[in-house]
Design a protein around this motif. Structure first.
Motif, PDB file in Angstrom:
ATOM      1  N   LYS A  43       0.836  -1.208   0.000  1.00  0.00           N
ATOM      2  CA  LYS A  43       0.000   0.000   0.000  1.00  0.00           C
ATOM      3  C   LYS A  43       0.865   1.249   0.000  1.00  0.00           C
ATOM      4  O   LYS A  43       0.605   2.196  -0.746  1.00  0.00           O
ATOM      5  CB  LYS A  43      -0.939   0.009   1.197  1.00  0.00           C
ATOM      6  CG  LYS A  43      -1.789   1.273   1.235  1.00  0.00           C
ATOM      7  CD  LYS A  43      -2.812   1.251   2.303  1.00  0.00           C
ATOM      8  CE  LYS A  43      -3.658   2.504   2.362  1.00  0.00           C
ATOM      9  NZ  LYS A  43      -3.807   3.320   1.200  1.00  0.00           N
ATOM     10  N   LEU A  73      -7.108   1.294  -1.631  1.00  0.00           N
ATOM     11  CA  LEU A  73      -7.622   1.126  -0.286  1.00  0.00           C
ATOM     12  C   LEU A  73      -7.474  -0.322   0.137  1.00  0.00           C
ATOM     13  O   LEU A  73      -7.342  -1.219  -0.690  1.00  0.00           O
ATOM     14  CB  LEU A  73      -9.075   1.586  -0.173  1.00  0.00           C
ATOM     15  CG  LEU A  73     -10.117   0.881  -1.020  1.00  0.00           C
ATOM     16  CD1 LEU A  73     -10.808  -0.185  -0.196  1.00  0.00           C
ATOM     17  CD2 LEU A  73     -11.133   1.901  -1.477  1.00  0.00           C
ATOM     18  N   LYS A  75      -9.106  -3.491   2.046  1.00  0.00           N
ATOM     19  CA  LYS A  75     -10.351  -4.100   2.520  1.00  0.00           C
ATOM     20  C   LYS A  75      -9.999  -5.307   3.391  1.00  0.00           C
ATOM     21  O   LYS A  75      -8.918  -5.865   3.273  1.00  0.00           O
ATOM     22  CB  LYS A  75     -11.210  -4.564   1.347  1.00  0.00           C
ATOM     23  CG  LYS A  75     -11.772  -3.444   0.512  1.00  0.00           C
ATOM     24  CD  LYS A  75     -12.700  -4.006  -0.539  1.00  0.00           C
ATOM     25  CE  LYS A  75     -13.365  -2.903  -1.320  1.00  0.00           C
ATOM     26  NZ  LYS A  75     -14.341  -3.444  -2.279  1.00  0.00           N
ATOM     27  N   GLU A 135      -8.419   2.114  -7.067  1.00  0.00           N
ATOM     28  CA  GLU A 135      -9.659   2.813  -7.348  1.00  0.00           C
ATOM     29  C   GLU A 135      -9.936   2.973  -8.837  1.00  0.00           C
ATOM     30  O   GLU A 135     -11.090   2.981  -9.247  1.00  0.00           O
ATOM     31  CB  GLU A 135      -9.653   4.170  -6.647  1.00  0.00           C
ATOM     32  CG  GLU A 135      -9.639   4.032  -5.129  1.00  0.00           C
ATOM     33  CD  GLU A 135      -9.601   5.368  -4.416  1.00  0.00           C
ATOM     34  OE1 GLU A 135      -9.811   6.414  -5.060  1.00  0.00           O
ATOM     35  OE2 GLU A 135      -9.350   5.351  -3.199  1.00  0.00           O
TER      36      GLU A 135
END
Length: 100
Positions: free
Chosen positions: A17, A28, A30, A53
């Motif tokens: 990330k 993001l 999850k 995204e």
């Protein structure tokens, strides 16, 4: 939105990330706190996942992830510490005297 990475290792998910963030790819995580559900649902379904995204950045994001996960093809060379101990290349400090 597309999933590009999943692992049972939270540190690796955070590392990937951070790399994507530094490359400017919006993403993001999850399932970050779903580990408590293991046993009720399959473990791999509880692993944290990174999703990007923008679908149009998928190929670039995958190449970045692949490069980050690429392991060196050879072990680093052994080195001699100032105390005379031979240290294997994967270690950064001498086990004998603690010298970096």
């Amino acid at each position: 939105m597309r999933r590009i990475y999943s692992s049972d290792n939270q540190m690796m998910v955070g590392h990937i990330k951070a790399i994507l963030d530094s490359e400017g790819i919006p993403n993001l995580v999850k399932n970050q706190f779903l580990s408590g559900a293991m046993g009720e649902i399959p473990p791999t379904e509880c692993w944290p996942e990174i999703w990007i995204e923008n679908d149009d950045q998928h190929d670039r994001a995958m190449s970045i992830v692949d490069a980050a996960l690429d392991k060196p093809t050879h072990d680093p060379p052994s080195w001699n510490c100032q105390c005379g101990e031979l240290i294997e290349g994967q270690f950064s400090d001498c086990w004998n005297c603690g010298e970096p």
